[in-house]
Every structure is written in structure tokens, then in C-alpha cells.
Design a protein around this motif. Structure first.
Motif, mmCIF file in Angstrom:
data_model
loop_
_atom_site.group_PDB
_atom_site.id
_atom_site.type_symbol
_atom_site.label_atom_id
_atom_site.label_comp_id
_atom_site.label_asym_id
_atom_site.label_seq_id
_atom_site.Cartn_x
_atom_site.Cartn_y
_atom_site.Cartn_z
ATOM 1 N N PRO A 111 0.906 -1.089 0.043
ATOM 2 C CA PRO A 111 0.061 0.170 -0.037
ATOM 3 C C PRO A 111 0.795 1.173 -0.121
ATOM 4 O O PRO A 111 1.935 1.094 0.701
ATOM 5 C CB PRO A 111 -0.833 0.017 1.295
ATOM 6 C CG PRO A 111 -0.920 -1.728 1.673
ATOM 7 C CD PRO A 111 0.279 -2.160 1.116
ATOM 8 N N GLY A 112 0.667 2.394 -0.995
ATOM 9 C CA GLY A 112 1.267 3.429 -0.725
ATOM 10 C C GLY A 112 2.471 3.575 -1.830
ATOM 11 O O GLY A 112 2.894 4.708 -2.013
ATOM 12 N N VAL A 118 7.514 8.160 -4.350
ATOM 13 C CA VAL A 118 8.022 6.848 -4.364
ATOM 14 C C VAL A 118 8.644 6.660 -5.870
ATOM 15 O O VAL A 118 7.928 6.681 -6.634
ATOM 16 C CB VAL A 118 7.097 5.810 -4.079
ATOM 17 C CG1 VAL A 118 7.909 4.273 -4.211
ATOM 18 C CG2 VAL A 118 6.584 5.971 -2.702
ATOM 19 N N LEU A 119 9.987 6.612 -5.972
ATOM 20 C CA LEU A 119 10.657 6.828 -7.097
ATOM 21 C C LEU A 119 11.542 5.515 -7.317
ATOM 22 O O LEU A 119 12.091 4.845 -6.571
ATOM 23 C CB LEU A 119 11.571 7.803 -7.315
ATOM 24 C CG LEU A 119 10.836 9.312 -7.033
ATOM 25 C CD1 LEU A 119 11.765 10.300 -7.074
ATOM 26 C CD2 LEU A 119 9.783 9.487 -8.041
ATOM 27 N N VAL A 120 11.982 5.146 -8.812
ATOM 28 C CA VAL A 120 13.024 4.104 -9.201
ATOM 29 C C VAL A 120 13.914 5.294 -10.050
ATOM 30 O O VAL A 120 13.851 6.390 -10.249
ATOM 31 C CB VAL A 120 12.275 3.391 -9.893
ATOM 32 C CG1 VAL A 120 11.451 2.346 -8.917
ATOM 33 C CG2 VAL A 120 11.781 3.651 -11.097
ATOM 34 N N LEU A 121 15.178 4.422 -10.386
ATOM 35 C CA LEU A 121 16.126 5.020 -11.288
ATOM 36 C C LEU A 121 16.138 4.025 -12.389
ATOM 37 O O LEU A 121 17.076 3.165 -12.243
ATOM 38 C CB LEU A 121 17.234 5.245 -10.433
ATOM 39 C CG LEU A 121 18.384 6.075 -11.453
ATOM 40 C CD1 LEU A 121 18.050 7.323 -11.802
ATOM 41 C CD2 LEU A 121 19.718 6.172 -10.464
ATOM 42 N N ARG A 122 15.786 4.398 -13.562
ATOM 43 C CA ARG A 122 16.096 3.655 -14.880
ATOM 44 C C ARG A 122 16.530 4.406 -15.965
ATOM 45 O O ARG A 122 17.370 4.088 -16.935
ATOM 46 C CB ARG A 122 14.959 2.737 -15.153
ATOM 47 C CG ARG A 122 14.892 1.533 -14.251
ATOM 48 C CD ARG A 122 16.141 0.543 -14.219
ATOM 49 N NE ARG A 122 16.772 0.246 -15.340
ATOM 50 C CZ ARG A 122 17.857 -0.335 -15.592
ATOM 51 N NH1 ARG A 122 18.341 -0.675 -14.377
ATOM 52 N NH2 ARG A 122 18.061 -0.978 -16.693
ATOM 53 N N VAL A 142 16.051 4.513 1.194
ATOM 54 C CA VAL A 142 16.108 3.960 -0.123
ATOM 55 C C VAL A 142 15.893 2.384 0.354
ATOM 56 O O VAL A 142 16.269 1.821 1.267
ATOM 57 C CB VAL A 142 17.680 3.704 -0.312
ATOM 58 C CG1 VAL A 142 18.067 2.962 -1.394
ATOM 59 C CG2 VAL A 142 18.179 5.281 -0.473
ATOM 60 N N VAL A 143 15.064 1.760 -0.514
ATOM 61 C CA VAL A 143 14.600 0.293 -0.298
ATOM 62 C C VAL A 143 15.562 -0.570 -1.226
ATOM 63 O O VAL A 143 15.494 -0.842 -2.273
ATOM 64 C CB VAL A 143 12.919 0.202 -0.448
ATOM 65 C CG1 VAL A 143 12.949 -1.441 -0.081
ATOM 66 C CG2 VAL A 143 12.313 1.041 0.199
ATOM 67 N N PRO A 218 10.724 8.167 8.815
ATOM 68 C CA PRO A 218 10.362 9.498 8.350
ATOM 69 C C PRO A 218 10.953 9.312 6.746
ATOM 70 O O PRO A 218 11.915 8.991 6.571
ATOM 71 C CB PRO A 218 10.830 10.506 9.107
ATOM 72 C CG PRO A 218 10.969 9.937 10.519
ATOM 73 C CD PRO A 218 11.249 8.503 10.425
ATOM 74 N N ALA A 219 10.001 9.962 5.795
ATOM 75 C CA ALA A 219 10.524 9.811 4.662
ATOM 76 C C ALA A 219 10.047 10.985 3.656
ATOM 77 O O ALA A 219 8.605 10.891 3.344
ATOM 78 C CB ALA A 219 10.384 8.421 3.771
ATOM 79 N N ALA A 220 10.621 11.796 3.168
ATOM 80 C CA ALA A 220 10.075 12.782 2.255
ATOM 81 C C ALA A 220 10.306 12.258 0.706
ATOM 82 O O ALA A 220 9.459 12.425 0.031
ATOM 83 C CB ALA A 220 10.822 14.324 2.168
ATOM 84 N N THR A 221 11.327 11.391 0.747
ATOM 85 C CA THR A 221 11.293 10.645 -0.793
ATOM 86 C C THR A 221 11.896 9.166 -0.408
ATOM 87 O O THR A 221 12.572 9.088 0.598
ATOM 88 C CB THR A 221 12.399 11.434 -1.157
ATOM 89 O OG1 THR A 221 12.233 12.804 -1.793
ATOM 90 C CG2 THR A 221 12.712 10.616 -3.064
ATOM 91 N N VAL A 222 11.029 8.327 -1.251
ATOM 92 C CA VAL A 222 11.690 6.702 -1.142
ATOM 93 C C VAL A 222 11.649 6.333 -2.439
ATOM 94 O O VAL A 222 11.109 6.935 -3.371
ATOM 95 C CB VAL A 222 10.185 6.205 -0.885
ATOM 96 C CG1 VAL A 222 10.556 4.684 -0.717
ATOM 97 C CG2 VAL A 222 9.647 6.590 0.571
ATOM 98 N N VAL A 223 13.293 5.989 -2.502
ATOM 99 C CA VAL A 223 13.679 5.335 -3.743
ATOM 100 C C VAL A 223 13.758 3.920 -3.770
ATOM 101 O O VAL A 223 14.352 3.264 -2.550
ATOM 102 C CB VAL A 223 15.346 5.745 -3.902
ATOM 103 C CG1 VAL A 223 15.815 5.095 -5.193
ATOM 104 C CG2 VAL A 223 15.173 7.246 -4.155
ATOM 105 N N VAL A 224 13.267 3.197 -4.548
ATOM 106 C CA VAL A 224 13.031 1.725 -4.593
ATOM 107 C C VAL A 224 14.259 1.124 -5.654
ATOM 108 O O VAL A 224 14.302 1.299 -6.679
ATOM 109 C CB VAL A 224 11.629 1.421 -4.961
ATOM 110 C CG1 VAL A 224 11.714 -0.446 -5.102
ATOM 111 C CG2 VAL A 224 10.639 1.720 -4.223
#
Length: 398
Positions: A111-112, A118-122, A142-143, A218-224
Motif C-alpha cells: 500500500p502506498g 516513491v521513485l525508481v532510477l532507470r 532507500v529500499v 520518516p521519508a520525504a522521498t522513497v527510492v526503490v
């Protein structure tokens, strides 16, 4: 006139197009990519200068070689009977097709996970979005503690952000030897990166990541950064055989459909350094060289890519390098003078060196790669009293 289309203008696709021309292919050559930017290098996207795209080759080189670029347009489908590639309202009749469609970043199924932060990098658009988020400040979660996740964690810390890495394994880089993972962990912790190890994400909220143990970060940005999946839809629609790794090809990049080839990250290829059979090798250097080999084959010069795979990763101004492909049963030995910020290691299989790695030791890795395929005594590899150059001479004379 013969017409070849290449779907995917990344490292493999561009390298294949250049190789086709250099090996005498004189037919029409079209390079297609949904990304609107001229072909650019992907590794710098996770570096400080990631917003400035570095071209794979100068743009005017494509015109000089008669390579037609069709950018910002995706392939809707391919008719395998008429060999027609459909691009929206346009279509291309082709004699040969190269699929260098690459891989897609995996998303979290929690969820969420679809929230805007919530971003990725490709690709370049991902890098642009990340740069904007980093500029607005942290905290960052960072996940995934693979190379991409660690590079972004290091970059964010250097920018002054508060960073936490969530990793399901017991250490970073868990696919490699435990000692590499622990040294990487120490390197990052010494610079202020926090880790939640052995944990998974339960849900993502507007301002936090909630873990399976109910901890709230706490997270302003999440990178998966939890891995990738090969883009196989187009290949399957044509009837090309795929496996759980990617598009199945032979040593020359041929699929089981005679006019279709595959190269780069999407290809499940046989390679002498892979343990357990064919598979994907998801490294930039490999994509360039595999693409070049397949391009040569398509131009009438059958070529196999057999070089040892090479990968590198920049973190906190230090460069990790690995040459070769170790297997899970291979023995790892580390030089005695190794630290968390500088080390050199070797993987042995039946006393034969099959891979080497190093952090902040480019010259030694360059020398050590010449040991690949040679038998070496474990004591000589571990000891720091025998220079690598002398070790190489000793190994070659025994």
C-alpha cells in the motif's frame, strides 16, 4: 535494400548499430526508442552529474553512419508474418530485428507504493525527478542495498540528506561474500547512513515508510532499488522463446525466430563465466560488448561475447570493481591489508581464479584480472608480501 530495426537505443542497441556498420552492413538501419533523448550513458544517472546526460556517441555520428534515429516513439507491435514493426501511425517493413529492450525496475507491491514521492532510477526522467527531490531535502529512505541503492544513498549523504537504507538481507550486497557486505556496511555507516537490515516494507505513507516490525521511518522521498525484470512483452508477441531470465539466445545473439536477435540486459545468453547455464548479465560494459558481438553477427560476421563480465560502482568517492562472475560455491579470499575503504579479493573454484574484486584499487584489479583462469595458491593470494606482478609471473611458470 535490406532493412534492420533495433528496438532499444541503450548501450547494447547503439553498440550493435555501430558494429553492423563497421562490419560492412550497407542496408537501412533504424534505431528505435521510447525515450526522447538522444542515446545516453546510464551509469552516470546515479552520480552527482546525473542531470547532465552523457551521450554514448556524438549525435552527428548517427547521421554520418546512416543510422536513422526514431526517438520518443514506442513499438506498438510487430507482425511476425509480414515482419512489420508498427510505431503508432507509422510502420516499418524489416528483414531483421534486434531486441535490446533492456529491463524495467521492479516496484514494491505494498500500500502506498504508487505515491508521487516513491521513485525508481532507470532513465533520464527518473534521474531528473530524483535530482529535484534531493534538492528539496530529506529525509530519504532507500529500499534495497544493491549497487543502485547504495550509490544513491551515498549521493544523498554527500548532499547532506538524512538517509536510511532498508534491506531484506542481513547486509548490503548480499549476493556477494559476507566480508564485502560488512565492509560496505561500515563504509556507509561511518558516513552517516542508517540501515534497517532484515526488514521489509509494509506500507508507504505520505511522510514515512512503515516496516514489517512496525517501525516508522520518516521519508520525504522513497527510492526503490529492489532489482529489475526483463522487458519481454515484444519478444513474446512475436513468438520468440523466453525463459525466467530473459529472451533466449545462442552464443551469437540469435533467437529461435531466424530473423530476430536479442542483446544486452534482456538477453538470456550462454557465457563461459556464468555458473549453472545461460542467464542475464546486467552490466553496462557487458551490454556494450554483447551488443557489438551481436551486431557483428547480424552483419555477417558471427561473433560470440566471451570476455569476463566487468562491473563497477562509485560510492563516497571510492570505486568498487569486479571482473568475472563468481558462483555461490566459490571460495572467496581477501588480501590481509584490506580495510572498509580499500581491499582486494579473489574467488577460487577448484583452486582456479574465476573472479577478482577491489575497492579503491584500480591498478591492482587491472593486474589481478590477468589471473583469471589460472591456478593460484590461496596463501599467495591472501598474503600481502608478494606483489601482484610477481604473483602473476609465479602462477604462469608453475
Amino acid at each position: 535494400m535490406q532493412h534492420c530495426a533495433i528496438v532499444g537505443a541503450g548501450a547494447a542497441g547503439v553498440s550493435a548499430a555501430l558494429a553492423m556498420r563497421s562490419h560492412g552492413y550497407e542496408g537501412r538501419l533504424t534505431l528505435i526508442d521510447r525515450d526522447p533523448h538522444p542515446p545516453y550513458e546510464r551509469p552516470p544517472l546515479s552520480k552527482p552529474a546525473g542531470r547532465t546526460l552523457r551521450p554514448i556517441v556524438a549525435l552527428d555520428r548517427f547521421a554520418e553512419l546512416g543510422i536513422e534515429l526514431r526517438l520518443g516513439v514506442g513499438v506498438d507491435d510487430v507482425d511476425p508474418v509480414s515482419r512489420t514493426v508498427r510505431l503508432g501511425a507509422d510502420s516499418l517493413r524489416v528483414d531483421a530485428l534486434l531486441l535490446s529492450t533492456g529491463v524495467a525496475a521492479r516496484r514494491l507491491a505494498v500500500p502506498g507504493s504508487g505515491r508521487s514521492h516513491v521513485l525508481v532510477l532507470r532513465d533520464a526522467s527518473d534521474a531528473e525527478a530524483l535530482a529535484d527531490r534531493f534538492a528539496s531535502g530529506g529525509p530519504l529512505v532507500v529500499v534495497g542495498a544493491g549497487f543502485i541503492g547504495l550509490e544513491l544513498a551515498a549521493l544523498a549523504r554527500e548532499l547532506g540528506l538524512d538517509v536510511t537504507v532498508v534491506e531484506v538481507g542481513a547486509r548490503p550486497l548480499h549476493a556477494l561474500d559476507e566480508r564485502i557486505g560488512l565492509r560496505t556496511l561500515e563504509l556507509h555507516r561511518d558516513r552517516g547512513v542508517r540501515f534497517a537490515l532484515g526488514r521489509t516494507v509494509q506500507r508507504i505513507e505520505a511522510d514515512a515508510v512503515v516496516l514489517d516490525d512496525r517501525a516508522r521511518i520518516p521519508a520525504a522521498t522513497v527510492v526503490v532499488g529492489v532489482g529489475v525484470s526483463p522487458r519481454l512483452e515484444l519478444a513474446r508477441s512475436i513468438g520468440v522463446t523466453t525463459d525466467d531470465q530473459g529472451i533466449v539466445v545462442d552464443a551469437h545473439g540469435r533467437t529461435d525466430v531466424p530473423w530476430v536477435y536479442a542483446a544486452g540486459d534482456v538477453a538470456s545468453q550462454p557465457h563461459p563465466h556464468l555458473v549453472g547455464g545461460p542467464g542475464r548479465i546486467e552490466h553496462w560494459d557487458v551490454a556494450l560488448k554483447h551488443g557489438a558481438a551481436v551486431g557483428a553477427t547480424m552483419a555477417g560476421h558471427p561473433t560470440a561475447f566471451t570476455e569476463p563480465p566487468y562491473v563497477w560502482s562509485d560510492q563516497f568517492g571510492l570505486t568498487f570493481q569486479m571482473v568475472g562472475r563468481p558462483g555461490p560455491a566459490d571460495e572467496f579470499v581477501l588480501r590481509r591489508d584490506s580495510t572498509s575503504e580499500s581491499y582486494l579479493g579473489f574467488w577460487l573454484r577448484d583452486e582456479v581464479v574465476v573472479a577478482v574484486c577491489g575497492l579503491d584499487r584500480p591498478r591492482e584489479v587491472g593486474a589481478a584480472r590477468r589471473l583469471l583462469g589460472l591456478s593460484a595458491a590461496r596463501a599467495d593470494l591472501v598474503g600481502d608480501g608478494l606483489p601482484l606482478r610477481d604473483l602473476l609471473k609465479k602462477v604462469r611458470t608453475t
